[in-house]
Design a protein around this motif. Structure first.
Motif, PDB file in Angstrom:
ATOM      1  N   VAL A  17     -31.097 -33.908  30.512  1.00  0.00           N
ATOM      2  CA  VAL A  17     -32.089 -32.909  30.095  1.00  0.00           C
ATOM      3  C   VAL A  17     -31.748 -31.548  30.698  1.00  0.00           C
ATOM      4  N   ALA A  18     -31.470 -31.537  32.010  1.00  0.00           N
ATOM      5  CA  ALA A  18     -31.126 -30.274  32.676  1.00  0.00           C
ATOM      6  C   ALA A  18     -29.800 -29.720  32.157  1.00  0.00           C
ATOM      7  N   LEU A  30     -33.088 -37.111  34.197  1.00  0.00           N
ATOM      8  CA  LEU A  30     -33.127 -35.662  34.406  1.00  0.00           C
ATOM      9  C   LEU A  30     -31.780 -34.983  34.179  1.00  0.00           C
ATOM     10  N   LEU A  62     -34.375 -41.904  37.640  1.00  0.00           N
ATOM     11  CA  LEU A  62     -34.778 -40.496  37.626  1.00  0.00           C
ATOM     12  C   LEU A  62     -33.561 -39.602  37.399  1.00  0.00           C
ATOM     13  N   PRO A  95     -27.510 -29.101  37.182  1.00  0.00           N
ATOM     14  CA  PRO A  95     -27.912 -30.363  37.815  1.00  0.00           C
ATOM     15  C   PRO A  95     -26.902 -30.864  38.843  1.00  0.00           C
TER      16      PRO A  95
END
Length: 416
Positions: free
Chosen positions: A372-373, A369, A365, A382
């Motif tokens: 992307v963040a 993520l 995860l 992030p």
């Protein structure tokens, strides 16, 4: 006539667990296999990239190793409790020996097939799902209860030492004789570990034969009935997710802002030294509230995340990462000992399998993520979010009564 007060007789000193033959053999086998495993990540990445030139192919191979492990971990916990943990560990060592040898032969042949590599890693990942829950039962079954803490500390020291030596060993093999020999070496360590396990004697508490579903449900009830355990698992899962964020975004920040790739290498090496120092400290220190102390140590991982997000200089960031890894090194033996003393032996593998499941599931995860963040809002967002989550979840366990009251012998501290 008065009599002199009777002084309590001190209990005889407990010998170091490495003086126990079964634990000594177990320790040697685990240390060898950890060293071989520590050399694999770099060798695997270079081998796949050399064969395919594709990062997508590397992600596929890594996914093939991770997915079966996540899916089968609860089942591995049931098998570890239902059957002899030694036999399960020995079998999985032999399976992983075969898979790593297959990959090594493919690489040494000069034309490795991606499908073969992916299948071998998938089988190895599945075997790992059955091997990982056997760790705690094997330690608990080979040493006296009073020696559990020192036994777990010794295991953590071995783990930290292999973190230091493994990458150097991998680099030497890759640069001199090729990545295939790293896999052959790993296969050899699993073979030796299996051989040593044949001579290990492990105490066990068999469980009645029931359905797989009933065994899984009982293991989950054991987890859910202990507030100190499941709330700590939330913190441990947050730590693994945050670590994935740092490992994803940290290298680019080091290269762009902190002086180059050398800074990142130094940071990782300082972290490995910190882990070793934390494990050595855990061998000497006996906190009155071990779960609370360990979780607070884990919360220090927020520091390097914050410093990276705030564009701090290199050396404070490196020092903060070393401190955070020391917290992890301290937690490992303290947490293992707490679980082994508090959880019934017949459910230990299942309970620890849920720990592994939640911890490992958070890492993919974080890997997904974080980039992307970072693309949408920059890496600071992030990193700050991960710092808040890991600091809040780990330090927040101090609010849980069971965490505050848990003491060294696995029983709650009396309320004042």
């Amino acid at each position: 006539m008065t009599t002199a007060p009777v002084r309590p007789v001190a209990p005889p000193p407990v010998p170091h667990p490495l003086r126990t033959r079964s634990f000594r053999l177990l320790f040697a086998g685990r240390a060898l296999s950890l060293l071989g495993d520590a050399a694999i990540p770099a060798a695997l990445a270079l081998a796949v990239l050399e064969a395919t030139g594709s990062t997508t192919a590397l992600a596929l191979v890594l996914g093939c190793a991770m997915v079966p492990k996540l899916l089968l971990l609860p089942v591995g916990g049931v098998v570890g409790d239902r059957f002899d943990a030694r036999t399960v560990a020995l079998t999985t060592d032999l399976v992983r020996c075969a898979t790593q040898l297959t990959v090594g032969v493919q690489l040494l042949g000069g034309s490795p097939g991606l499908a073969v590599l992916a299948v071998a890693e998938a089988v190895g990942g599945a075997a790992g799902a059955f091997a990982m829950p056997t760790g705690s039962p094997l330690v608990k079954g080979t040493v006296a209860a009073a020696a559990l803490h020192r036994a777990n500390a010794a295991m953590s020291v071995a783990q930290s030492a292999t973190r230091l030596a493994g990458p150097a060993l991998a680099g030497t093999l890759v640069l001199t004789v090729g990545p295939g020999w790293a896999f052959v070496l790993d296969a050899a360590t699993f073979a030796v570990s299996a051989l040593l396990l044949t001579a290990v004697r492990v105490k066990r508490v068999p469980i009645p034969r029931r359905s797989l579903r009933a065994d899984l449900a009982e293991g989950w009830r054991e987890v859910r009935s202990r507030d100190w355990y499941w709330t700590s698992l939330i913190g441990h899962s947050a730590w693994n997710g945050a670590a994935a964020v740092l490992m994803t975004l940290g290298p680019a920040i080091a290269v762009q802002r902190l002086g180059g790739g050398t800074t990142w290498v130094v940071l990782l090496q300082v972290g490995a030294v910190g882990f070793l120092l934390g494990a050595l400290l855990a061998d000497r220190v006996r906190p009155r509230r071990p779960v609370l102390a360990a979780n607070l140590g884990l919360a220090t991982y927020a520091l390097p995340l914050l410093l990276l997000a705030l564009d701090a200089p290199a050396w404070p960031t490196i020092a903060a990462y070393g401190l955070a890894q020391a917290g992890l090194g301290f937690l490992s033996p303290v947490w293992e000992t707490a679980v082994q003393r508090a959880v019934p032996a017949h459910a230990l593998a299942r309970v620890t399998s849920y720990d592994w499941l939640l911890s490992l599931a958070a890492m993919p995860l974080g890997y997904v993520l974080a980039p992307v963040a970072a693309s949408a809002w920059g890496p600071e967002v992030p990193l700050l979010a991960a710092a808040v989550v890991v600091g809040g979840c780990c330090a927040g366990t101090a609010l849980v009564p069971g965490v505050r009251r848990f003491r060294q012998d696995g029983q709650p501290v009396a309320s004042s």
